[in-house]
Scaffold this active site. Structure first.
Site, PDB file in Angstrom:
ATOM      1  N   GLY A  47       0.873  -1.422   0.096  1.00  0.00           N
ATOM      2  CA  GLY A  47      -0.076   0.098   0.092  1.00  0.00           C
ATOM      3  C   GLY A  47       0.875   1.139  -0.063  1.00  0.00           C
ATOM      4  N   GLN A  52       3.037   9.860   1.673  1.00  0.00           N
ATOM      5  CA  GLN A  52       4.578   9.306   1.576  1.00  0.00           C
ATOM      6  C   GLN A  52       5.224   9.689   0.191  1.00  0.00           C
ATOM      7  OE1 GLN A  52       2.419   5.041   2.345  1.00  0.00           O
ATOM      8  NE2 GLN A  52       4.689   4.981   2.782  1.00  0.00           N
ATOM      9  N   CYS A  90       6.588  -0.631   6.378  1.00  0.00           N
ATOM     10  CA  CYS A  90       6.180   0.568   5.559  1.00  0.00           C
ATOM     11  C   CYS A  90       7.258   1.059   4.835  1.00  0.00           C
ATOM     12  CB  CYS A  90       5.913   1.615   6.756  1.00  0.00           C
ATOM     13  SG  CYS A  90       5.273   3.467   6.179  1.00  0.00           S
ATOM     14  N   LEU A  91       7.087   1.579   3.435  1.00  0.00           N
ATOM     15  CA  LEU A  91       7.846   1.964   2.465  1.00  0.00           C
ATOM     16  C   LEU A  91       8.582   3.375   3.031  1.00  0.00           C
ATOM     17  CD1 LEU A  91       6.143   1.398  -0.871  1.00  0.00           C
ATOM     18  CD2 LEU A  91       7.772   0.072   0.327  1.00  0.00           C
ATOM     19  N   HIS A 132      -3.443   0.920   8.187  1.00  0.00           N
ATOM     20  CA  HIS A 132      -2.126   1.689   7.996  1.00  0.00           C
ATOM     21  C   HIS A 132      -2.089   2.740   6.913  1.00  0.00           C
ATOM     22  CE1 HIS A 132       2.546   0.864   7.717  1.00  0.00           C
ATOM     23  NE2 HIS A 132       2.077   1.709   6.698  1.00  0.00           N
ATOM     24  N   GLU A 133      -2.817   2.596   6.018  1.00  0.00           N
ATOM     25  CA  GLU A 133      -2.501   3.861   4.832  1.00  0.00           C
ATOM     26  C   GLU A 133      -3.437   4.983   5.430  1.00  0.00           C
ATOM     27  OE1 GLU A 133      -0.299   3.510   2.869  1.00  0.00           O
ATOM     28  OE2 GLU A 133       0.016   1.183   3.147  1.00  0.00           O
ATOM     29  N   HIS A 136      -1.746   7.209   7.579  1.00  0.00           N
ATOM     30  CA  HIS A 136      -0.831   8.141   7.043  1.00  0.00           C
ATOM     31  C   HIS A 136      -1.643   9.467   6.776  1.00  0.00           C
ATOM     32  CE1 HIS A 136       2.848   5.970   6.303  1.00  0.00           C
ATOM     33  NE2 HIS A 136       2.371   5.023   5.759  1.00  0.00           N
TER      34      HIS A 136
HETATM   35 NI    NI Z   1       3.169   3.341   5.601  1.00  0.00          NI
END
Ligand code: NI
Length: 168
Positions: A47, A52, A90-91, A132-133, A136
């Protein structure tokens, strides 16, 4: 299409509350969604949320099998208490993984890139990804949701110890 630079934890864009998308049908938004999808796939993520990639707007994408799905101006309701443990990465926090408590089921609604309504329920990994997304978009990163910091480590070490499956 373009692969975008991903913000890493410590950059203030990841701690801001993102703004609603004014016009989901704006071609710029469609291009952003396409680029975010490409960026997520290139980086091996499940995701990716707009903050991000340094865009403080309320939208995110996720892997839906071979496809990429997007949700604009999402609203997520937890249908269970946020007490189901599971591993996530997480990226924006590359190389690390943690066990994070989340709700096992969520209801979601929002808009697609055509401005049409999207709504449904998700459970398991998809419910986790959505929480999670969506976090953000509110400037929340997964370490802020953790309750047990002994379950936080480098993916490589966790995999070596057999704690998690090795994954890129
Ligand atoms: Ni993340």
């Amino acid at each position: 299409m373009a692969i975008l630079k991903i913000a890493r934890m410590g950059h203030p864009v990841l701690l801001r509350r993102a703004e609603p998308v004014a016009d989901p049908t704006d071609p710029e938004i469609r291009r952003l969604v396409t680029d975010m999808a490409e960026t997520m796939l290139d980086a091996g993520g499940l995701g990716l949320a707009a903050p991000q990639v340094y865009v403080p707007l309320r939208l995110f994408v996720w892997r839906n099998g071979e496809e990429v799905a997007a949700l604009i101006n999402p609203e997520i309701d937890l249908l269970d208490p946020p007490d189901t443990a599971g591993w996530e990465g997480c990226l924006s926090i590359p190389g690390l993984r943690a066990n994070v408590p989340r709700s096992a089921r969520v209801a979601f609604r929002g808009l697609d890139v055509n401005g049409g309504p999207v709504a449904g329920e998700a459970e398991g990994m998809l419910a986790r990804i959505m929480q999670h997304e969506n976090d953000h978009l509110d400037g929340v990163l997964y370490p802020m949701r953790m309750s047990d910091f002994t379950l936080f480590g480098f993916t490589e070490e966790l995999a070596r110890a057999g704690t998690v499956e090795p994954r890129a």
